[in-house]
Design a protein around this motif. Structure first.
Motif, PDB file in Angstrom:
ATOM      1  N   ALA A 124       0.585  -1.126  -0.115  1.00 48.08           N
ATOM      2  CA  ALA A 124       0.130   0.170   0.312  1.00 48.08           C
ATOM      3  C   ALA A 124       1.262   1.344  -0.340  1.00 48.08           C
ATOM      4  CB  ALA A 124      -0.999   0.015   1.782  1.00 48.08           C
ATOM      5  N   GLN A 125       1.614   1.057   0.509  1.00 46.49           N
ATOM      6  CA  GLN A 125       2.144   2.309   1.094  1.00 46.49           C
ATOM      7  C   GLN A 125       3.809   2.347  -0.410  1.00 46.49           C
ATOM      8  OE1 GLN A 125       3.303   4.546   2.820  1.00 46.49           O
ATOM      9  NE2 GLN A 125       5.211   5.398   2.717  1.00 46.49           N
ATOM     10  N   ILE A 126       4.073   1.850  -1.401  1.00 49.34           N
ATOM     11  CA  ILE A 126       4.762   1.907  -2.265  1.00 49.34           C
ATOM     12  C   ILE A 126       3.516   2.359  -3.600  1.00 49.34           C
ATOM     13  CG2 ILE A 126       5.124   0.073  -4.359  1.00 49.34           C
ATOM     14  CD1 ILE A 126       7.091  -1.781  -1.920  1.00 49.34           C
ATOM     15  N   ASP A 127       2.871   1.850  -3.251  1.00 46.60           N
ATOM     16  CA  ASP A 127       1.487   1.944  -4.375  1.00 46.60           C
ATOM     17  C   ASP A 127       0.742   3.618  -4.245  1.00 46.60           C
ATOM     18  OD1 ASP A 127       1.445  -0.417  -5.462  1.00 46.60           O
ATOM     19  OD2 ASP A 127      -0.088  -0.702  -4.646  1.00 46.60           O
ATOM     20  N   ARG A 128       0.800   4.149  -3.381  1.00 48.16           N
ATOM     21  CA  ARG A 128       0.514   5.520  -2.899  1.00 48.16           C
ATOM     22  C   ARG A 128       1.875   6.564  -3.245  1.00 48.16           C
ATOM     23  NH1 ARG A 128       1.908   8.087   3.352  1.00 48.16           N
ATOM     24  NH2 ARG A 128       1.505  10.185   2.903  1.00 48.16           N
ATOM     25  N   VAL A 129       3.231   6.409  -3.215  1.00 48.20           N
ATOM     26  CA  VAL A 129       4.353   6.466  -2.846  1.00 48.20           C
ATOM     27  C   VAL A 129       4.187   6.831  -3.985  1.00 48.20           C
ATOM     28  CG1 VAL A 129       6.229   6.732  -2.896  1.00 48.20           C
ATOM     29  CG2 VAL A 129       5.396   6.633  -0.723  1.00 48.20           C
ATOM     30  N   LEU A 130       4.415   5.912  -5.714  1.00 53.93           N
ATOM     31  CA  LEU A 130       4.528   5.555  -7.015  1.00 53.93           C
ATOM     32  C   LEU A 130       3.532   6.431  -7.675  1.00 53.93           C
ATOM     33  CD1 LEU A 130       5.671   2.037  -7.668  1.00 53.93           C
ATOM     34  CD2 LEU A 130       6.974   3.909  -7.203  1.00 53.93           C
ATOM     35  N   GLU A 131       2.296   6.777  -6.792  1.00 52.85           N
ATOM     36  CA  GLU A 131       0.627   7.832  -7.059  1.00 52.85           C
ATOM     37  C   GLU A 131       0.995   9.098  -7.318  1.00 52.85           C
ATOM     38  OE1 GLU A 131      -2.770   8.724  -8.644  1.00 52.85           O
ATOM     39  OE2 GLU A 131      -1.891   6.627  -8.522  1.00 52.85           O
ATOM     40  N   GLU A 132       1.983   9.093  -5.675  1.00 53.25           N
ATOM     41  CA  GLU A 132       2.430  10.981  -5.561  1.00 53.25           C
ATOM     42  C   GLU A 132       3.383  10.875  -5.718  1.00 53.25           C
ATOM     43  OE1 GLU A 132       2.097  13.404  -3.148  1.00 53.25           O
ATOM     44  OE2 GLU A 132       1.290  11.565  -2.475  1.00 53.25           O
ATOM     45  N   VAL A 133       4.225  10.806  -7.370  1.00 55.31           N
ATOM     46  CA  VAL A 133       5.589  10.996  -7.879  1.00 55.31           C
ATOM     47  C   VAL A 133       4.457  10.876  -9.178  1.00 55.31           C
ATOM     48  CG1 VAL A 133       6.977  10.718  -6.084  1.00 55.31           C
ATOM     49  CG2 VAL A 133       6.718   8.729  -8.026  1.00 55.31           C
TER      50      VAL A 133
END
Length: 226
Positions: A124-133
């Motif tokens: 979930a954290q990986i998906d969130r950060v990739l979405e952010e960038v």
């Protein structure tokens, strides 16, 4: 709220029989939620100051205080653990691991930070950060298939995946064209605010200074204005 304080920091290097003082009693406080840009001519001491603030090298004199601890007084293993958990790094080159996908680059960084996260949170954290960038659509890609701008976006994602307190960026736009440089600095500014981090960046590009909350000018190893 202050995150890091440099107090009367000096740094000398020996060149043969001559000892050269690169930093000459620098005081600097980094505030939470701010992007601070270090500027100055080559040889002014900005990159040396950044590496000392980040615990990558020790000052000859002075203190580097993070969370009530003087990094200069800790042993190498203690400083390494602080760097891994609380600091993030972006450099001129992305330094991505060529045989890992974008997603795997971030997963590796979480392991280095020793978060010991459960699998569901980690994804979930990986998906969130990739979405952010803006790199969700490239999470299965390898570095060889990414553009220069995309590589720097992944480098930023990797630097913040463990939600560090401080992001250190040493000339993060130096290898990019003007459009990608602007996008990268805008991203770093946005990330600093949305993650409520502190960012210290070194730059030669005056166009990038509009993304900084504070500009600190160095000359001959001293802070001359901020």
């Amino acid at each position: 709220m202050s995150q890091l304080q440099l107090e009367q920091v000096r740094k000398s290097f020996r060149n043969g029989d001559v000892e050269e003082e690169v930093l000459k009693g620098v005081d600097l406080t980094l505030q939470q939620g701010e992007v601070t840009a270090l500027v100055g001519a080559s040889g002014s001491g900005k990159s040396t100051l950044l590496t000392i603030a980040a615990g990558l090298q020790r000052p000859s004199e002075g203190q580097v205080v993070f969370r009530n601890q003087n990094l200069a007084a800790l042993d190498e293993e203690q400083v390494r653990k602080i760097r891994a958990r609380y600091f993030g790094f972006v450099f001129q080159s992305s330094h991505l691991v060529p045989f890992l996908t974008v997603e795997e680059q971030l997963s590796m960084m979480m392991d280095i930070a020793d978060l010991q996260a459960i699998k569901e949170y980690k994804q979930a954290q990986i998906d969130r950060v990739l979405e952010e960038v803006g790199m969700s659509h490239r999470k299965s890609a390898y570095p060889s298939s990414l553009s220069g701008g995309e590589k720097q976006r992944v480098a930023v994602a990797r630097a913040i995946i463990h939600e560090p307190s401080i992001l250190f960026a040493d000339e993060p736009t130096a290898s990019l064209d003007s459009k990608k440089s602007t996008e990268t600095m805008a991203l770093i500014q946005d990330i600093t605010k949305s993650f409520d981090m502190t960012t210290l960046t070194v730059t030669h590009d005056e166009e990038m200074l509009r993304y900084a909350d504070r500009i600190v000018t160095m000359r001959d190893g001293r802070v001359v204005s901020e």
